[in-house]
Scaffold this active site. Structure first.
Site, PDB file in Angstrom:
ATOM      1  CG  HIS A   1     -47.533 -34.077  71.395  1.00 48.52           C
ATOM      2  ND1 HIS A   1     -48.995 -33.816  71.591  1.00 48.52           N
ATOM      3  CD2 HIS A   1     -46.975 -32.120  71.490  1.00 48.52           C
ATOM      4  CE1 HIS A   1     -49.309 -32.784  71.731  1.00 48.52           C
ATOM      5  NE2 HIS A   1     -48.030 -31.965  71.822  1.00 48.52           N
TER       6      HIS A   1
ATOM      7  CG  HIS B   1     -46.473 -31.512  76.032  1.00 49.10           C
ATOM      8  ND1 HIS B   1     -47.024 -30.704  76.171  1.00 49.10           N
ATOM      9  CD2 HIS B   1     -47.318 -31.858  74.673  1.00 49.10           C
ATOM     10  CE1 HIS B   1     -47.598 -30.020  75.607  1.00 49.10           C
ATOM     11  NE2 HIS B   1     -47.752 -30.744  74.646  1.00 49.10           N
TER      12      HIS B   1
ATOM     13  CG  ASP C   1     -43.254 -25.560  69.470  1.00 50.10           C
ATOM     14  OD1 ASP C   1     -42.168 -25.240  69.879  1.00 50.10           O
ATOM     15  OD2 ASP C   1     -44.384 -25.763  70.095  1.00 50.10           O
TER      16      ASP C   1
ATOM     17  CD  GLU D   1     -51.568 -27.659  74.400  1.00 48.52           C
ATOM     18  OE1 GLU D   1     -50.130 -27.857  75.153  1.00 48.52           O
ATOM     19  OE2 GLU D   1     -52.072 -28.334  73.917  1.00 48.52           O
TER      20      GLU D   1
ATOM     21  CB  SER E   1     -52.591 -31.221  74.736  1.00 51.09           C
ATOM     22  OG  SER E   1     -51.339 -32.098  74.921  1.00 51.09           O
TER      23      SER E   1
ATOM     24  CE  LYS F   1     -44.392 -24.099  71.954  1.00 47.11           C
ATOM     25  NZ  LYS F   1     -45.990 -25.211  72.056  1.00 47.11           N
TER      26      LYS F   1
ATOM     27  CB  CYS G   1     -47.037 -23.909  68.165  1.00 42.71           C
ATOM     28  SG  CYS G   1     -47.537 -24.905  69.179  1.00 42.71           S
TER      29      CYS G   1
ATOM     30  CB  ALA H   1     -47.734 -27.258  63.261  1.00 41.88           C
TER      31      ALA H   1
ATOM     32  CG  ASP I   1     -45.381 -28.769  72.443  1.00 42.88           C
ATOM     33  OD1 ASP I   1     -46.037 -27.962  73.059  1.00 42.88           O
ATOM     34  OD2 ASP I   1     -45.814 -29.646  71.974  1.00 42.88           O
TER      35      ASP I   1
HETATM   36  C1  VGL Z   1     -48.511 -27.997  68.470  1.00 41.66           C
HETATM   37  C2  VGL Z   1     -50.179 -29.609  68.652  1.00 41.66           C
HETATM   38  C3  VGL Z   1     -50.296 -29.483  69.744  1.00 41.66           C
HETATM   39  C4  VGL Z   1     -47.452 -26.851  67.892  1.00 41.66           C
HETATM   40  C5  VGL Z   1     -47.759 -28.401  70.317  1.00 41.66           C
HETATM   41  O1  VGL Z   1     -45.748 -27.337  68.401  1.00 41.66           O
HETATM   42  O2  VGL Z   1     -47.386 -26.615  66.823  1.00 41.66           O
HETATM   43  N1  VGL Z   1     -49.177 -28.727  67.886  1.00 41.66           N
HETATM   44  N2  VGL Z   1     -48.858 -29.241  70.200  1.00 41.66           N
HETATM   45 ZN    ZN Z   2     -47.839 -30.104  72.744  1.00 44.78          ZN
END
Ligand code: VGL
Ligand code: ZN
Length: 195
Positions: free
Chosen positions: A76, A59, A15, A108, A65, A101, A140, A136, A57
């Site tokens: 995001h 979405h 990510d 989620e 989420s 994903k 993730c 992060a 990520d």
């Molecule tokens: C993530 C929060 C929401 C990540 C993804 O990639 O860590 N964090 N969606």
């Molecule tokens: Zn996300």
């Protein structure tokens, strides 16, 4: 610890997208700092003919989420928007395998394995060891590492190629401790040798 890179090793970059970097919709403080070290890992793996995988990520606009739909995050990484693009300076190889994903509104998925064919791809290539970095640390990256361990992979956590959100100041430290406790090995680039 010195580790020699093998053919059955794969790099998983989690990510590293614009929305998770400063200026994005859900910025990880200093998240863009992972780009340079990850480029070095990418170079090493590519040179060795080892697999490079990048998760994203991805979405739909109405993802559950998002705060607007009862979730905990600002909007995001919406599919096909600029924020969902990989960081401009991330030098992904031409043959990178991209894993999208959390693509369904009502599901989620923090882990790159959740609802994707990542396990199949890795096992199909005979991969035994994975090296995980990106964003992060406390979401993730952690979920991806813990799933990889559960699935029987030998997991290296790229300590110089991760960065966390830290909603609570020690979230990343705690996440790293948990990943190491559960069997991941921490590694930095200097410890990884091509060959
Ligand atoms: C993530 C929060 C929401 C990540 C993804 O990639 O860590 N964090 N969606
Ligand atoms: Zn996300």
């Amino acid at each position: 610890m010195k580790v020699r890179l093998g053919k059955k090793d794969a790099l998983i970059i989690v990510d590293v997208q614009k929305d998770f970097c400063p200026g994005g919709a859900l910025p990880v403080p200093q998240g863009d700092k992972v780009v340079e070290p990850l480029n070095r890992y990418i170079h090493l793996f590519s040179r060795h003919g080892s697999l490079v995988i990048a998760t994203r990520d991805w979405h739909p606009e109405n993802h559950s989420s998002f705060e607007e739909y009862g979730g905990i995050w600002p909007k995001h990484c919406i599919q096909n928007t600029e924020g969902a693009e990989f960081h401009d300076d991330l030098k992904l190889p031409e043959d990178v395998i991209i894993i999208s994903k959390a693509t369904e509104a009502d599901k989620e998925a923090y882990s790159g394995f959740e609802g994707t064919n990542l396990e199949k791809i890795l096992k199909g290539h005979g991969v035994r060891r994975v090296y995980v970095g990106g964003l992060a640390t406390d979401y993730c990256v952690k979920a991806t590492v813990l799933d990889a361990l559960r699935l029987g992979f030998c997991v290296f956590l790229l300590l110089d190629g991760i960065c966390g959100v830290n909603i609570n100041p020690e979230d990343s430290e705690r996440a790293i401790a948990e990943m190491l406790e559960k069997g991941a090995a921490g590694i930095i680039l200097d410890e990884l040798k091509g060959g």
